[in-house]
Design a protein around this motif. Structure first.
Motif, PDB file in Angstrom:
ATOM      1  N   LEU A 191       9.444  19.284  21.495  1.00  0.00           N
ATOM      2  CA  LEU A 191      10.585  19.459  20.604  1.00  0.00           C
ATOM      3  C   LEU A 191      10.574  18.437  19.635  1.00  0.00           C
ATOM      4  O   LEU A 191       9.949  16.609  19.646  1.00  0.00           O
ATOM      5  N   ARG A 192      11.157  19.766  17.958  1.00  0.00           N
ATOM      6  CA  ARG A 192      11.175  18.576  17.335  1.00  0.00           C
ATOM      7  C   ARG A 192      12.916  18.614  17.206  1.00  0.00           C
ATOM      8  O   ARG A 192      13.222  19.694  17.461  1.00  0.00           O
ATOM      9  N   THR A 193      12.977  17.764  16.779  1.00  0.00           N
ATOM     10  CA  THR A 193      14.580  17.254  16.996  1.00  0.00           C
ATOM     11  C   THR A 193      15.188  16.524  15.506  1.00  0.00           C
ATOM     12  O   THR A 193      14.135  15.645  14.826  1.00  0.00           O
ATOM     13  N   GLY A 194      16.884  16.483  15.862  1.00  0.00           N
ATOM     14  CA  GLY A 194      16.682  15.700  14.748  1.00  0.00           C
ATOM     15  C   GLY A 194      17.866  15.894  13.201  1.00  0.00           C
ATOM     16  O   GLY A 194      17.334  17.110  12.509  1.00  0.00           O
ATOM     17  N   ARG A 195      18.398  15.062  12.876  1.00  0.00           N
ATOM     18  CA  ARG A 195      19.256  15.839  11.051  1.00  0.00           C
ATOM     19  C   ARG A 195      18.401  15.523  10.528  1.00  0.00           C
ATOM     20  O   ARG A 195      16.676  15.168  10.019  1.00  0.00           O
ATOM     21  N   ARG A 196      18.263  16.371   9.361  1.00  0.00           N
ATOM     22  CA  ARG A 196      17.569  16.424   7.810  1.00  0.00           C
ATOM     23  C   ARG A 196      17.013  14.866   7.680  1.00  0.00           C
ATOM     24  O   ARG A 196      17.686  13.908   7.748  1.00  0.00           O
ATOM     25  N   GLY A 197      16.052  14.954   7.480  1.00  0.00           N
ATOM     26  CA  GLY A 197      15.877  13.345   7.054  1.00  0.00           C
ATOM     27  C   GLY A 197      15.193  12.394   8.333  1.00  0.00           C
ATOM     28  O   GLY A 197      14.830  11.121   8.097  1.00  0.00           O
ATOM     29  N   GLU A 198      15.724  13.271   9.261  1.00  0.00           N
ATOM     30  CA  GLU A 198      15.811  12.013  10.672  1.00  0.00           C
ATOM     31  C   GLU A 198      15.024  12.256  11.732  1.00  0.00           C
ATOM     32  O   GLU A 198      15.435  12.748  12.840  1.00  0.00           O
ATOM     33  N   ARG A 199      14.014  13.725  11.486  1.00  0.00           N
ATOM     34  CA  ARG A 199      13.035  14.410  12.311  1.00  0.00           C
ATOM     35  C   ARG A 199      12.305  13.506  12.840  1.00  0.00           C
ATOM     36  O   ARG A 199      11.669  12.244  12.712  1.00  0.00           O
ATOM     37  N   GLY A 200      12.391  14.666  14.749  1.00  0.00           N
ATOM     38  CA  GLY A 200      11.507  13.428  15.875  1.00  0.00           C
ATOM     39  C   GLY A 200      10.728  14.442  16.484  1.00  0.00           C
ATOM     40  O   GLY A 200      10.926  15.568  16.551  1.00  0.00           O
ATOM     41  N   LEU A 201       9.666  13.576  17.338  1.00  0.00           N
ATOM     42  CA  LEU A 201       8.933  14.720  18.243  1.00  0.00           C
ATOM     43  C   LEU A 201       9.110  13.672  19.549  1.00  0.00           C
ATOM     44  O   LEU A 201       8.945  12.685  19.543  1.00  0.00           O
ATOM     45  N   GLU A 517      33.321  25.495   7.077  1.00  0.00           N
ATOM     46  CA  GLU A 517      33.124  26.899   7.307  1.00  0.00           C
ATOM     47  C   GLU A 517      31.811  27.477   7.126  1.00  0.00           C
ATOM     48  O   GLU A 517      31.549  28.326   7.769  1.00  0.00           O
ATOM     49  N   THR A 518      30.979  25.983   7.313  1.00  0.00           N
ATOM     50  CA  THR A 518      29.547  26.881   7.518  1.00  0.00           C
ATOM     51  C   THR A 518      29.385  26.493   8.711  1.00  0.00           C
ATOM     52  O   THR A 518      30.039  26.535   9.723  1.00  0.00           O
ATOM     53  N   GLU A 519      27.544  26.586   9.428  1.00  0.00           N
ATOM     54  CA  GLU A 519      27.563  27.106  10.800  1.00  0.00           C
ATOM     55  C   GLU A 519      28.129  25.786  11.091  1.00  0.00           C
ATOM     56  O   GLU A 519      27.101  24.895  10.571  1.00  0.00           O
ATOM     57  N   PRO A 520      27.514  25.636  12.443  1.00  0.00           N
ATOM     58  CA  PRO A 520      27.542  23.832  13.520  1.00  0.00           C
ATOM     59  C   PRO A 520      26.182  23.766  13.009  1.00  0.00           C
ATOM     60  O   PRO A 520      26.136  22.223  12.943  1.00  0.00           O
ATOM     61  N   TRP A 521      24.964  24.416  13.636  1.00  0.00           N
ATOM     62  CA  TRP A 521      23.655  24.189  13.484  1.00  0.00           C
ATOM     63  C   TRP A 521      23.416  23.904  12.063  1.00  0.00           C
ATOM     64  O   TRP A 521      21.958  23.176  12.127  1.00  0.00           O
ATOM     65  N   ILE A 522      24.305  23.977  10.763  1.00  0.00           N
ATOM     66  CA  ILE A 522      23.886  23.473   9.560  1.00  0.00           C
ATOM     67  C   ILE A 522      24.488  22.681   9.411  1.00  0.00           C
ATOM     68  O   ILE A 522      23.601  21.001   8.428  1.00  0.00           O
ATOM     69  N   ALA A 523      25.718  22.185   9.906  1.00  0.00           N
ATOM     70  CA  ALA A 523      27.092  21.291   9.064  1.00  0.00           C
ATOM     71  C   ALA A 523      26.647  20.266   9.712  1.00  0.00           C
ATOM     72  O   ALA A 523      26.326  19.223   9.238  1.00  0.00           O
ATOM     73  N   GLY A 524      25.951  19.899  11.390  1.00  0.00           N
ATOM     74  CA  GLY A 524      25.269  18.710  11.921  1.00  0.00           C
ATOM     75  C   GLY A 524      24.397  18.385  11.504  1.00  0.00           C
ATOM     76  O   GLY A 524      24.981  16.580  11.101  1.00  0.00           O
ATOM     77  N   PRO A 525      23.183  19.064  10.959  1.00  0.00           N
ATOM     78  CA  PRO A 525      22.052  18.068  10.746  1.00  0.00           C
ATOM     79  C   PRO A 525      22.616  17.624   8.849  1.00  0.00           C
ATOM     80  O   PRO A 525      21.849  16.687   8.715  1.00  0.00           O
ATOM     81  N   ALA A 526      23.008  18.310   7.980  1.00  0.00           N
ATOM     82  CA  ALA A 526      23.403  18.043   7.271  1.00  0.00           C
ATOM     83  C   ALA A 526      23.647  16.403   6.614  1.00  0.00           C
ATOM     84  O   ALA A 526      24.166  16.121   5.452  1.00  0.00           O
TER      85      ALA A 526
END
Length: 624
Positions: A191-201, A517-526
């Motif tokens: 699985l890849r996960t993590g916020r922008r700039g903090e991706r992990g595997l 206003e944006t989607e949660p899956w865009i707001a959280g990682p941003a």
């Protein structure tokens, strides 16, 4: 110049412009090697196309079968990604309805049977990887619920779905989670996960539940992908974790259930160059690698057993996808170039000229090749970009700012720029700090509190453009899309004396409202990129162009899709209303059937045509 317009999609025959030219990308060969699937807007909007794979020569797109995901994603089920099942029976597609971000996943029968939607009740679904048997498909299910103040806001749930009976197994949750790879025995998943700039595997053992972090955490990676090799026990990782540029690494795995995981071993590394694309040979002995060298692509074939890499002639300036053909003698390469829309060619592995497979015809009029330039920022940082000089300059200069900001201007297909240059406009496309292509350190130089420096980078680029002999400093327009739209507005508000006009294409105007206003899956990682609205409210307000709208004096063109839920339409309406309320010159161009991406090529042509005319109008130049 005030008011609101709607960009209508004219008849194809009425728009013989660069923007209306069709493109072909994302080619995938069927497991038995007899057919090719790809995405093309040949019929107007991006759809799944399938045709027999010819032994020699090109494919005529007019003879291809267009497979529609009818009834899924509304009236415009635009296809943005695909994956052919290993058993050949289904093609999984990701659908962006009207170019929006509430994506769907559907299974399409390559022989024409009815499509089947995966998780139809979910708010959005993201396509992952197939299991090697073709029985199960990895997807991520997204929700618009959750507490915006929570640390895991916007997390998705990764699942393995049995495409036969519809049952599923939950693999894990997290921000930006994607199912990357499934082992041949079906026991392990990455699985890849993590916020922008903090991706992990993360490596998950489905039988024991054991979870091992391969890379990740704060300071993790800008990008991280992985796939299992043909030989058991090896995981191939493509990432920039613990290094400045992306590279290919090998991770040795113990037997399933064994906790022993060897440290990653570098396999393909280039100082100063990012590895953009990795394709594994089905036989397991080779990998096709696409490198970003100063903005242009280079291809090599690496011997995964330790032999010397082999360089391959690159058929286009920017390569977006590469794969091994089933005949074991050629590569399928997808890419684009200045004046040439996305296309696919066959490249012989053992040397020889590339031959067309799909598209590749240059679009008239032919414009000069862009020139790579380097220039200093106001604090001395070295910046780069591309200068597009017209054959017959008309004195107008246009600064175009890309989105992301983790993206990069490269010398590829850019139909709007093509049309502007063809009319005499000199265009500069800088890569300000925060852009990709220059390493992890450079990409993080605009994070959070550092963002003001990226705005002054725009001023430095503007002064460079204004100093070009063919450009009249009193006729400079600043423009950008998405994050680039934000930068264009920020520059207009802070340095109003520099611009005769500005263009905001689906840009952020108020960062605090964007998070709400944006989607949660865009707001959280941003949060790692723009700043955290829970703790950085003052910074977000200070940076937001809407808060300085009273300083924007030059005419502004605002362009936005009605179905955009990434940067919602409210962002455009707010800046338009603020300027209109005080009588400032502003025009709003709304695209009724588009989202954050403009996917109908005829709507794109109409929109870009209006932008080209608008630039001439505000700069006081009569169109030719």
């Amino acid at each position: 110049m005030e008011g609101t317009r709607t960009a209508a999609a004219p008849a194809e025959s009425a728009v013989p412009t660069a923007s209306a030219a069709p493109g072909h990308h994302s080619p995938v060969v069927s497991p038995d090697g007899t057919r090719l699937a790809w995405i093309s807007d040949h019929t107007g909007r991006p759809r799944l196309h399938v045709a027999p794979m010819p032994a020699h020569g090109p494919i005529d797109p007019d003879t291809a079968t267009v497979l529609e995901a009818t009834g899924i994603g509304g009236p415009h089920p635009d296809v943005t990604a695909l994956a052919w099942s290993p058993d050949g029976g289904r093609i999984a597609v990701q659908i962006a309805p009207s170019g929006g971000d509430r994506t769907r996943v559907a299974l399409i029968d390559p022989d024409g049977g009815p499509p089947v939607e995966i998780a139809p009740a979910a708010v959005a679904v993201v396509l992952g990887a197939w299991a090697p048997t073709g029985r199960r498909l990895g997807v991520t299910v997204l929700s618009d619920a959750g507490d915006p103040d929570s640390e895991g806001y916007g997390s998705g749930t990764a699942c393995l779905v049995d495409v036969g009976d519809g049952s599923s197994v939950v693999l894990g949750t997290g921000q930006a989670t994607v199912v990357q790879a499934i082992s041949a025995d079906g026991r392990r998943v990455v699985l890849r996960t993590g916020r922008r700039g903090e991706r992990g595997l993360e490596l998950v053992d489905l039988r024991t539940g054991a979870r091992d972090q391969l890379i990740g955490g704060p300071g993790g990676a800008l990008n991280a992908t992985a796939r299992f090799g043909a030989a058991p026990g090896t995981l191939w990782v493509h990432t920039d974790a613990d290094r400045e540029h992306s590279a290919l690494l090998a991770v040795a795995l113990g037997q399933a259930g064994d906790e022993l995981i060897a440290p990653a071993r570098p396999v393909a590394v280039r100082p100063g160059a990012d590895l953009d694309v990795v394709a594994l040979d089905p036989g397991g002995a080779r990998a096709a690698l696409v490198w970003n060298s100063g903005g242009r692509s280079e291809i090599e074939i690496a011997d995964l057993r330790g032999g010397r890499p082999q360089r391959v002639l690159v058929p286009c300036d920017v390569v977006t996808n590469v794969s091994f053909a089933r005949d074991d003698t050629s590569l399928l390469v997808a890419g684009h170039a200045p004046g040439i829309p996305p296309h696919v060619v066959r490249v012989p592995i053992r040397g020889g000229a590339a031959t067309p497979l799909l598209g590749g015809t240059p679009v008239a009029p032919v414009t000069p090749q862009p020139e790579r330039i380097m220039f200093p920022a106001e604090d001395g940082l070295r910046l780069g970009g591309w200068l597009h000089r017209p054959s017959s300059p008309n004195g107008i200069g246009l600064l175009w700012l890309h989105g992301g900001p983790e993206a990069e201007e490269r010398p590829g297909w850019a139909p709007l720029l093509h049309e502007l240059v063809a009319t005499g406009v000199t265009v500069l496309t800088p890569n300000v700090r925060g852009s990709s292509g220059r390493g992890r350190t450079f990409a993080r130089l605009d994070d959070g509190m550092l963002r003001p420096s990226s705005i002054t980078d725009v001023r430095a680029a503007t002064r460079l453009l204004s100093g070009i002999p063919d450009v009249d400093p009193a006729r400079v327009v600043v423009a950008g899309r998405s994050y680039g739209g934000f930068l264009a507005l920020a520059a207009m508000a802070r340095f109003p004396e520099l611009y005769t006009g500005g263009i905001d294409v689906c840009g952020i105007t108020d960062l605090t409202a964007f998070y709400a206003e944006t989607e949660p899956w865009i707001a959280g990682p941003a949060r790692t990129e723009y700043g955290d609205p829970r703790t950085d409210r003052a910074l977000l307000d200070e940076l937001s162009p809407l808060r300085r709208a009273d300083r924007i004096g030059a005419p502004l063109l605002v362009v936005h899709g009605d179905h955009d839920t990434n940067v919602p339409l409210g962002q455009a309406l707010a800046i338009h209303a603020a300027l209109q309320a005080r009588g400032a010159p502003v025009e709003l161009l709304r695209m009724a059937d588009e989202g954050h991406e403009v996917l109908d090529r005829n709507t794109r042509a109409a929109t870009n045509g209006r932008i080209v005319r608008w630039v001439a109008e505000v700069a006081g130049v009569r169109p030719g």
